[in-house]
Design a protein around this motif. Structure first.
Motif: not given
Length: 602
Positions: A346-348, A537-539, A564-576
């Motif tokens: 889903n790289l865009v 602007h990759p997401v 458990v214990g792993l979270r992601i906070v960056d541009a990779s989480i955008f579905p669109f």
């Protein structure tokens, strides 16, 4: 945003490197020298997500935080402070990862530079600083896809306000009619301002065109209202004539806190399972090293590991850790840990091109080709933080849609988020700019960038091999759908209509270079395929999805599914991909993520 071919003396900039004060804090360059090996939170990556989270979590003096960054400190990097020299920071410099795409099939098999920030602040320390939020539709679509209204425009709007501080432009001009202060934050960490150096003969013609061709190119007082369509004044992450980045806005103020350690020059090689909770692996271990020959060092989080390595770095680390498509991972000799096939998919990104015109003017920035002129502007910036160097690439930009009755929609679905979200973008630049042609030795120019704001093509980030110090394969799949090439052609034709207005009749002399030969659809397409590049602007490569679906990588609370214990906070989480420059959205998302994490451990 493409690189400007302007001539600025790097040596002269470094002559006053001591003029900018630096800060000190708990900064380490050797993982073995850290006094402890267990922290409450370990953050991987010091870009926007990691910097915001580090600042907000260390507000609680009862927790300790480690940030691990592969790149350098921003403290003494003067170039990252001067807005106008942003083009000198990439693509192939010490400030970036120096990535290159694989050959792009729809762009005549060209490879393209794909820089991502490798420095405190991440890409916010090297980008072109444009601060655009996107549309209400962009975020309402995310809320719908995740079945979580807390990701809607209305829910995120307070976080946009929380992150920013609207400040006067460097020239302190009257901004009435150029921005709506009621739509902005005034107490946040990140400085946001309008352009602080005007080009009246150029900027005035852009605005005049909005009056002459108002139906196609309406004027928009503030594009960050959630309704961005039209042409308006650029808002940028600049304050007092200097770049405002995640490092300067969030990390530097937190450096003196005793509960924050920052480890730079250190690459995370993989995330490690530290236990099991029920049937779910606990992923609170991190292994890292300073270079391929160094012995790896391990750290552990008592609460969470927060992965904020960006849309390229995050899937790279996940795959190296055995989290992804198990078959593909296993084929490279990596032991599968968690089968999540959508990791890296889903790289865009926004594809972008530019074209230039020779103009009847002596008031463009093309005079920077003369070293004496460049030195004068540099001295002005050093002494007063005013002048040309206080700004980024352009003072005005446009967000526009293809008309609803266009034949293109008889053949292709509309990939935009909704009627308030643009299909394409213009950036108006008062000088020659190109990523495919050298700067002309003389003459004055204007350039228009055209970017596809709502592309339908999707690519991927995959492993080249199992070496964590080897770059991944990056395939943004530019223009691989029929819609994308047709939409880019429609955008370029719209730009031609823009400059054919009477406002430009006595200004534009002639198209420059190959652009002068473009007239037919086939010639448009060839020009586009020959010159398209990344807007950087990759997401989407660790996309958020609803809790009860097997698709995606993270749940709406940004925790990795099945762990458990792993979270992601960056541009990779955008579905669109938002139809905007992505950084404004990332600041808001990171602010909200910090509140989610705090709530979970309250």
């Amino acid at each position: 945003m493409a690189r400007k071919h302007v001539h600025i003396s790097i040596i002269s900039i470094f002559t006053f490197i001591g003029a900018i004060a630096t800060v000190s804090g708990h900064m380490y360059t050797d993982p073995a020298s850290l006094p402890i090996k267990t922290y409450d939170y370990i953050i991987i990556g010091a870009g926007i997500g990691g910097s915001v989270i580090a600042n907000r979590l260390t507000e609680d003096t009862n927790v300790n935080v480690l940030v691990i960054e592969a790149g350098i400190s921003n403290e003494d990097e003067v170039l990252t402070r001067i807005p106008f020299v942003a083009p000198q920071l990439s693509p192939y410099t010490p400030y970036t990862w120096n990535y290159t795409t694989i050959p792009q099939k729809a762009c005549n098999n060209r490879t393209m530079p794909f820089p991502r920030g490798r420095i405190l602040g991440g890409s916010s320390s090297i980008n072109f600083m444009m601060h655009t939020r996107g549309s209400v539709d962009d975020f309402d679509r995310i809320a719908c896809a995740t079945m979580d209204e807390s990701w809607s425009w209305t829910s995120l709007f307070p976080y946009f306000l929380k992150s920013e501080m609207l400040v006067p432009p460097a020239d302190e001009h009257d901004t009435a009619g150029q921005v709506d202060p009621a739509l902005h934050g005034h107490l946040g960490s990140l400085f946001v301002s309008l352009s602080g150096y005007s080009f009246p003969g150029f900027d005035g013609r852009v605005v005049k065109t909005t009056k002459e061709l108002e139906l196609e190119f309406p004027f928009n007082t503030d594009m960050n209202s959630g309704y961005p369509l039209g042409i308006g004044y650029t808002q940028s992450t600049i304050g007092s004539g200097e770049r405002s980045s995640a490092a300067t806005a969030y990390l530097e103020p937190a450096l003196e806190r005793p509960n924050l350690d920052i480890l730079i020059h250190t690459t995370v090689t993989n995330i490690v399972q530290t236990g099991i909770a029920g049937h779910l692996p606990i992923l609170r271990g991190v292994r890292c090293a300073t270079d391929p020959s160094a012995s790896p060092v391990s750290f552990e989080a008592s609460r969470e590991v927060i992965l904020s390595a960006g849309a390229i770095g995050t899937p790279h680390i996940l795959l190296l850790s055995g989290i992804g498509n198990s078959t593909e991972i296993g084929a490279l000799g990596i032991e599968p840990l968690l089968d999540i096939p959508d990791v890296g998919r889903n790289l865009v990104d926004h594809p972008i091109i530019s074209f230039s015109y020779l103009v009847n003017s002596t008031a463009t920035f093309d005079d920077l080709r003369f070293p004496g002129v460049a030195a004068e502007y540099l001295t002005q910036w050093q002494d007063t933080k005013t002048g040309l160097y206080v700004d980024g690439p352009g003072n005005l930009l446009a967000w526009l849609r293809i008309p609803d009755d266009s034949p293109i929609f008889n053949l292709h679905f509309d990939p935009s988020a909704g009627p308030h979200s643009p299909h394409f973008e213009f950036i108006f630049t008062n000088g020659f700019v190109s990523f495919t042609e050298p700067s002309p030795p003389n003459g004055s120019y204007m350039t228009i960038f055209v970017a596809l704001a709502s592309p339908s093509s999707r690519g991927a980030v995959t492993l080249e091999n199992a070496d964590p110090f080897s770059a991944p394969r990056i395939d943004p799949a530019f223009l691989e759908t029929d819609f994308d090439i047709h939409a880019m052609r429609a955008a370029v034709q719209s730009a031609k209509r823009f400059v054919n207005s009477s406002a430009w009749a006595d200004y534009i002399i002639a198209p420059h270079g190959a652009w002068a030969e473009v007239t037919t659809d086939d010639e448009f397409d060839q020009y586009i395929r020959d010159r398209t590049a990344s807007e950087w602007h990759p997401v989407g490569t660790a996309a958020m999805s609803a809790c009860d679906t097997g698709a995606g990588v993270v749940s709406p609370n940004l925790s990795v599914k099945g762990a458990v214990g792993l979270r992601i906070v960056d541009a990779s989480i955008f579905p669109f991909l938002p139809a905007a420059h992505v950084q404004a959205s990332l600041y808001a998302i990171a602010e909200r993520a910090a509140d989610i994490i705090k709530y979970d451990y309250a």
